[in-house]
Design an enzyme around this catalytic site. Structure first.
Site, PDB file in Angstrom:
ATOM      1  N   GLU A   1      -4.553   4.212   3.699  1.00 16.28           N
ATOM      2  CA  GLU A   1      -3.093   3.596   2.742  1.00 16.28           C
ATOM      3  C   GLU A   1      -3.889   3.045   1.716  1.00 16.28           C
ATOM      4  O   GLU A   1      -5.180   2.584   2.094  1.00 16.28           O
ATOM      5  CB  GLU A   1      -3.312   2.587   3.735  1.00 16.28           C
ATOM      6  CG  GLU A   1      -1.539   2.475   4.860  1.00 16.28           C
ATOM      7  CD  GLU A   1      -1.421   1.314   6.092  1.00 16.28           C
ATOM      8  OE1 GLU A   1      -0.845   0.471   4.675  1.00 16.28           O
ATOM      9  OE2 GLU A   1      -1.335   1.441   7.236  1.00 16.28           O
TER      10      GLU A   1
ATOM     11  N   THR B   1       0.624  -1.244   0.180  1.00 19.48           N
ATOM     12  CA  THR B   1      -0.141  -0.120  -0.055  1.00 19.48           C
ATOM     13  C   THR B   1       1.032   1.132   0.136  1.00 19.48           C
ATOM     14  O   THR B   1       1.767   1.038   0.802  1.00 19.48           O
ATOM     15  CB  THR B   1      -1.066  -0.168   1.333  1.00 19.48           C
ATOM     16  OG1 THR B   1      -0.034  -0.298   2.536  1.00 19.48           O
ATOM     17  CG2 THR B   1      -2.106  -1.377   1.127  1.00 19.48           C
TER      18      THR B   1
END
Length: 330
Positions: free
Chosen positions: A260, A212
């Site tokens: 994220e 991420t």
């Protein structure tokens, strides 16, 4: 579009203009009515359209510590305003001294002496000057004294968002805080967006097979409620379908809220240090802690699949000319 930071940056030879003044945080659909009318009136009069806004938010100066979560940073607002046809944006530094200007002094200092206003377009609840003593009635009176017209535009739009409440920045912030990003998108006319620089995190996503981008959001950003969302990650001019996690990562005992974004099916992305944007289409679920790491992986896989399906449907709808958050993205 010209952008000025302070009255001193306005060109000395600046002529007459049509002006609208406000925080315009989010440039939502109500704001768009006012700004759009200011642009329309400017074209009718053959002069530029100028938006005057403030930094920091006036409430932070008048009531320190009360800065509201921001729906869009100033550079993003300027981009959206440019898209509406605005010719110049003036960002005034809102200081304690500036907040003490009387309504008449504000009009002379900003509208008359520097912007040479020919017309001013505002919403019905516009207030200005020390202790917000000025209203549209006083502005109209001062317009008669200083040779500018005043037009009041009803900015109130309503829909399903907020149970039918009139659209406003306050309502938008509330919906975002509740995780209702679809409702916020209805008000904004586009998906809610947060921006920031990609920084190194614990890299657990990479270990789980879903690397991420950990986005360090800008100060005072209106970040949605903790949970998992489908949306887009924008970096280097590219918009990528993404599954987005907002929260403290309780699976690993985290305490700091993070944003994220996993760019779906993208391999080998290196975004560290880049300024990126994350746009939210829909909330999939709230934040939760799984019993095992395997259960976590299964949960993430399900989130990614749901995001992929939702975003593919939105893309197809936009290609067909359908109305919706993607079709209205800017």
């Amino acid at each position: 579009m010209q952008r000025w930071r302070g009255l001193e940056e306005i060109p000395e030879d600046w002529g007459r203009s049509v002006v609208t003044i406000g925080s315009y945080d989010g440039v939502h659909r109500g704001h768009q009515l006012i700004i759009g009318r200011a642009v329309e009136r400017a074209r009718e009069l053959g002069v530029p359209a100028v938006v005057v806004t403030f930094d920091p938010h006036p409430s932070e100066v008048v009531r320190p510590g009360s800065h509201p979560p921001l729906l869009a940073p100033h550079h993003r607002r300027a981009e959206l305003m440019a898209g509406l046809g605005v010719d110049a944006v003036l960002v005034l530094s809102f200081t304690k001294e500036f907040s003490q200007l009387s309504p008449a002094d504000f009009v002379v200092k900003v509208l008359v002496d520097r912007l040479h206003a020919k017309a001013v377009v505002e919403g019905p609840n516009f207030r200005f000057g020390h202790r917000a003593a000025g209203d549209v009635a006083l502005l109209t009176e001062l317009g008669g004294d200083y040779d500018f017209e005043v037009e009041v535009v009803d900015l109130y739009v309503s829909g399903e968002a907020g149970g039918g409440e009139p659209f406003s920045s306050t309502l938008t912030r509330r919906l975002i805080a509740e995780g209702d990003v679809a409702g916020a998108a209805e008000i904004l006319g586009r998906p809610h967006r947060v921006e920031g620089v990609v920084v190194r995190g614990a890299q657990r996503g990479r270990e789980l097979g879903y690397p991420t981008a950990n986005v360090e959001t800008l100060p005072h950003t209106a970040v949605p409620a903790d949970g998992v969302y489908a949306g887009w990650l924008e970096a280097d001019g590219e918009s990528m379908p993404a599954a987005i996690s907002v929260g403290t990562n309780p699976q690993f005992g985290g305490t700091e809220r993070t944003v994220e974004a996993y760019a779906i099916d993208r391999i080998g992305l290196d975004l560290y240090g880049l300024h990126v944007a994350v746009e939210f289409l829909a909330r999939l679920r709230g934040q939760r802690r799984f019993e095992t790491i395997e259960a976590l992986k299964e949960g993430i896989a399900e989130d990614v699949e749901r995001s992929r399906a939702l975003l593919a449907g939105e893309r197809d709808g936009a290609d067909d000319g359908a109305e919706g958050p993607v079709a209205g993205r800017s």
